[in-house]
Scaffold this motif. Structure first.
Motif, PDB file in Angstrom:
ATOM      1  N   MET A   1       0.842  -1.168   0.000  1.00  0.00           N
ATOM      2  CA  MET A   1       0.000   0.000   0.000  1.00  0.00           C
ATOM      3  C   MET A   1       0.895   1.242   0.000  1.00  0.00           C
ATOM      4  SD  MET A   1      -2.841   1.162   2.785  1.00  0.00           S
ATOM      5  CE  MET A   1      -1.742   1.564   4.094  1.00  0.00           C
ATOM      6  N   ALA A   2       0.719   2.031  -1.003  1.00  0.00           N
ATOM      7  CA  ALA A   2       1.498   3.264  -1.110  1.00  0.00           C
ATOM      8  C   ALA A   2       0.685   4.438  -0.589  1.00  0.00           C
ATOM      9  CB  ALA A   2       1.880   3.496  -2.560  1.00  0.00           C
ATOM     10  N   LEU A   3       1.409   5.468  -0.206  1.00  0.00           N
ATOM     11  CA  LEU A   3       0.748   6.677   0.264  1.00  0.00           C
ATOM     12  C   LEU A   3       0.861   7.762  -0.789  1.00  0.00           C
ATOM     13  CD1 LEU A   3       1.948   6.746   3.980  1.00  0.00           C
ATOM     14  CD2 LEU A   3      -0.288   6.097   3.133  1.00  0.00           C
ATOM     15  N   VAL A   4      -0.222   8.495  -0.973  1.00  0.00           N
ATOM     16  CA  VAL A   4      -0.244   9.631  -1.890  1.00  0.00           C
ATOM     17  C   VAL A   4      -0.724  10.841  -1.090  1.00  0.00           C
ATOM     18  CG1 VAL A   4      -0.641   8.233  -3.955  1.00  0.00           C
ATOM     19  CG2 VAL A   4      -2.586   9.083  -2.657  1.00  0.00           C
ATOM     20  N   TYR A   5      -0.561  11.997  -1.693  1.00  0.00           N
ATOM     21  CA  TYR A   5      -0.997  13.222  -1.027  1.00  0.00           C
ATOM     22  C   TYR A   5      -2.359  13.644  -1.555  1.00  0.00           C
ATOM     23  CZ  TYR A   5       3.721  13.529   0.784  1.00  0.00           C
ATOM     24  OH  TYR A   5       4.891  13.255   1.427  1.00  0.00           O
ATOM     25  N   LYS A   7      -5.015  16.058  -2.855  1.00  0.00           N
ATOM     26  CA  LYS A   7      -4.898  17.286  -3.645  1.00  0.00           C
ATOM     27  C   LYS A   7      -5.576  18.466  -2.957  1.00  0.00           C
ATOM     28  CE  LYS A   7      -4.701  14.851  -8.011  1.00  0.00           C
ATOM     29  NZ  LYS A   7      -5.334  14.592  -9.302  1.00  0.00           N
ATOM     30  N   GLU A   8      -6.465  18.181  -2.047  1.00  0.00           N
ATOM     31  CA  GLU A   8      -7.223  19.247  -1.387  1.00  0.00           C
ATOM     32  C   GLU A   8      -6.523  19.753  -0.122  1.00  0.00           C
ATOM     33  OE1 GLU A   8     -10.437  21.816  -1.421  1.00  0.00           O
ATOM     34  OE2 GLU A   8      -9.918  20.323  -2.918  1.00  0.00           O
ATOM     35  N   CYS A   9      -6.161  18.824   0.789  1.00  0.00           N
ATOM     36  CA  CYS A   9      -5.589  19.256   2.070  1.00  0.00           C
ATOM     37  C   CYS A   9      -4.097  18.962   2.218  1.00  0.00           C
ATOM     38  CB  CYS A   9      -6.351  18.623   3.234  1.00  0.00           C
ATOM     39  SG  CYS A   9      -6.142  16.839   3.382  1.00  0.00           S
ATOM     40  N   GLY A  10      -3.547  18.128   1.324  1.00  0.00           N
ATOM     41  CA  GLY A  10      -2.112  17.847   1.341  1.00  0.00           C
ATOM     42  C   GLY A  10      -1.676  16.763   2.305  1.00  0.00           C
ATOM     43  N   ARG A  11      -2.578  16.124   2.987  1.00  0.00           N
ATOM     44  CA  ARG A  11      -2.210  15.057   3.939  1.00  0.00           C
ATOM     45  C   ARG A  11      -1.985  13.739   3.200  1.00  0.00           C
ATOM     46  NH1 ARG A  11      -5.074  16.166   9.570  1.00  0.00           N
ATOM     47  NH2 ARG A  11      -4.667  18.388   9.589  1.00  0.00           N
ATOM     48  N   GLU A  12      -1.200  12.852   3.817  1.00  0.00           N
ATOM     49  CA  GLU A  12      -0.937  11.545   3.217  1.00  0.00           C
ATOM     50  C   GLU A  12      -2.156  10.639   3.390  1.00  0.00           C
ATOM     51  OE1 GLU A  12       2.620  10.024   5.044  1.00  0.00           O
ATOM     52  OE2 GLU A  12       3.828  10.792   3.399  1.00  0.00           O
ATOM     53  N   VAL A  13      -2.481   9.960   2.279  1.00  0.00           N
ATOM     54  CA  VAL A  13      -3.649   9.081   2.252  1.00  0.00           C
ATOM     55  C   VAL A  13      -3.248   7.819   1.492  1.00  0.00           C
ATOM     56  CG1 VAL A  13      -6.080   8.908   1.545  1.00  0.00           C
ATOM     57  CG2 VAL A  13      -5.138  11.112   2.138  1.00  0.00           C
ATOM     58  N   SER A  14      -3.864   6.708   1.797  1.00  0.00           N
ATOM     59  CA  SER A  14      -3.623   5.468   1.061  1.00  0.00           C
ATOM     60  C   SER A  14      -4.022   5.641  -0.401  1.00  0.00           C
ATOM     61  CB  SER A  14      -4.438   4.331   1.683  1.00  0.00           C
ATOM     62  OG  SER A  14      -4.465   3.223   0.824  1.00  0.00           O
ATOM     63  N   ASP A  15      -3.267   5.028  -1.292  1.00  0.00           N
ATOM     64  CA  ASP A  15      -3.609   5.116  -2.726  1.00  0.00           C
ATOM     65  C   ASP A  15      -4.864   4.326  -3.063  1.00  0.00           C
ATOM     66  OD1 ASP A  15      -2.467   2.618  -2.368  1.00  0.00           O
ATOM     67  OD2 ASP A  15      -1.430   2.628  -4.288  1.00  0.00           O
ATOM     68  N   LYS A  16      -5.340   3.514  -2.143  1.00  0.00           N
ATOM     69  CA  LYS A  16      -6.548   2.719  -2.370  1.00  0.00           C
ATOM     70  C   LYS A  16      -7.805   3.426  -1.847  1.00  0.00           C
ATOM     71  CE  LYS A  16      -4.155  -1.590  -2.590  1.00  0.00           C
ATOM     72  NZ  LYS A  16      -3.626  -1.435  -3.875  1.00  0.00           N
ATOM     73  N   ALA A  17      -7.618   4.535  -1.167  1.00  0.00           N
ATOM     74  CA  ALA A  17      -8.745   5.258  -0.585  1.00  0.00           C
ATOM     75  C   ALA A  17      -9.594   5.908  -1.674  1.00  0.00           C
ATOM     76  CB  ALA A  17      -8.239   6.325   0.377  1.00  0.00           C
ATOM     77  N   LYS A  18     -10.897   5.913  -1.459  1.00  0.00           N
ATOM     78  CA  LYS A  18     -11.814   6.540  -2.405  1.00  0.00           C
ATOM     79  C   LYS A  18     -12.026   8.015  -2.077  1.00  0.00           C
ATOM     80  CE  LYS A  18     -14.124   2.247  -3.451  1.00  0.00           C
ATOM     81  NZ  LYS A  18     -15.319   1.462  -3.436  1.00  0.00           N
ATOM     82  N   PHE A  25     -12.284  14.913   0.421  1.00  0.00           N
ATOM     83  CA  PHE A  25     -12.078  15.038  -1.025  1.00  0.00           C
ATOM     84  C   PHE A  25     -12.199  13.660  -1.686  1.00  0.00           C
ATOM     85  CE2 PHE A  25      -9.177  15.046  -4.714  1.00  0.00           C
ATOM     86  CZ  PHE A  25      -9.756  16.057  -5.457  1.00  0.00           C
ATOM     87  N   THR A  26     -12.993  13.574  -2.762  1.00  0.00           N
ATOM     88  CA  THR A  26     -13.207  12.305  -3.460  1.00  0.00           C
ATOM     89  C   THR A  26     -12.168  12.149  -4.569  1.00  0.00           C
ATOM     90  OG1 THR A  26     -15.573  12.499  -3.046  1.00  0.00           O
ATOM     91  CG2 THR A  26     -14.894  10.924  -4.726  1.00  0.00           C
ATOM     92  N   PHE A  27     -11.480  11.015  -4.554  1.00  0.00           N
ATOM     93  CA  PHE A  27     -10.476  10.721  -5.577  1.00  0.00           C
ATOM     94  C   PHE A  27     -11.134  10.059  -6.770  1.00  0.00           C
ATOM     95  CE2 PHE A  27      -8.154  10.282  -1.492  1.00  0.00           C
ATOM     96  CZ  PHE A  27      -7.366  11.405  -1.615  1.00  0.00           C
ATOM     97  N   LYS A  28     -10.654  10.376  -7.950  1.00  0.00           N
ATOM     98  CA  LYS A  28     -11.165   9.743  -9.166  1.00  0.00           C
ATOM     99  C   LYS A  28     -10.582   8.349  -9.280  1.00  0.00           C
ATOM    100  CE  LYS A  28     -12.093  13.635 -12.177  1.00  0.00           C
ATOM    101  NZ  LYS A  28     -11.832  14.223 -13.483  1.00  0.00           N
ATOM    102  N   ILE A  29     -11.395   7.421  -9.746  1.00  0.00           N
ATOM    103  CA  ILE A  29     -10.930   6.057  -9.984  1.00  0.00           C
ATOM    104  C   ILE A  29     -10.496   5.975 -11.433  1.00  0.00           C
ATOM    105  CG2 ILE A  29     -11.595   3.631 -10.024  1.00  0.00           C
ATOM    106  CD1 ILE A  29     -13.710   4.322  -7.910  1.00  0.00           C
ATOM    107  N   LYS A  30      -9.257   5.533 -11.650  1.00  0.00           N
ATOM    108  CA  LYS A  30      -8.727   5.429 -13.012  1.00  0.00           C
ATOM    109  C   LYS A  30      -9.558   4.457 -13.837  1.00  0.00           C
ATOM    110  CE  LYS A  30      -3.791   6.163 -12.292  1.00  0.00           C
ATOM    111  NZ  LYS A  30      -2.495   5.505 -12.426  1.00  0.00           N
ATOM    112  N   GLY A  31      -9.918   4.877 -15.033  1.00  0.00           N
ATOM    113  CA  GLY A  31     -10.600   3.988 -15.966  1.00  0.00           C
ATOM    114  C   GLY A  31     -12.055   3.717 -15.646  1.00  0.00           C
ATOM    115  N   ARG A  32     -12.623   4.437 -14.721  1.00  0.00           N
ATOM    116  CA  ARG A  32     -14.014   4.191 -14.310  1.00  0.00           C
ATOM    117  C   ARG A  32     -14.980   4.301 -15.491  1.00  0.00           C
ATOM    118  NH1 ARG A  32     -17.191   5.267  -9.303  1.00  0.00           N
ATOM    119  NH2 ARG A  32     -19.317   5.557 -10.012  1.00  0.00           N
TER     120      ARG A  32
END
Length: 135
Positions: A1-5, A7-18, A25-32
């Protein structure tokens, strides 16, 4: 599990988080979009190709039905059109898989597209056999 930042608040979040647990902030799902399109086209292809196959088989087996050449040609044309829809379903599903989409809709679209492609190809072959037997 990788961590990404986020885009809204700049905090670290799991790359699997929705969505970001901090700010929502809602992350876009690639290829949805590709996955959903694949599933919808697969459903359309199966909805029309499977009954088309049963109709083709019933016309081939039933000797009491007056089988006209125009009917076989029309059914072959419809099978060809459904083959295009099924192939598009397969392509969109494969594209969404290659992008890295993890939605189950992608798998459903690929499966429905593959089944519909096989059914449509069988329909086309059976209609060609029927047409060649009429001449």
């Amino acid at each position: 599990m990788a961590l990404v930042y986020c885009k809204e608040c700049g905090r670290e979040v799991s790359d699997k988080a929705k969505f970001c647990p901090q700010c929502g902030f809602t992350f876009k799902i690639k290829g949805r979009g590709f996955a959903i399109t694949s599933m919808v086209l697969g459903i359309i292809a199966c909805t029309y190709s499977v009954p088309l196959m049963f109709r083709t088989l019933s016309l081939m087996v039933d000797t009491f039905v007056v089988f006209r050449k125009e009917t076989a040609e029309a059914m072959a044309f419809l099978s060809g059109f459904m083959l295009i829809v099924a192939a598009l379903s397969l392509v969109f599903g494969i594209v969404s898989a290659s992008i890295g989409c993890k939605l189950k809709k992608r798998t459903a679209g690929i499966t429905l597209g593959a089944v519909s492609c096989a059914v449509c190809i069988a329909c086309i072959i059976l209609n060609i056999i029927t047409l060649s037997g009429m001449n």
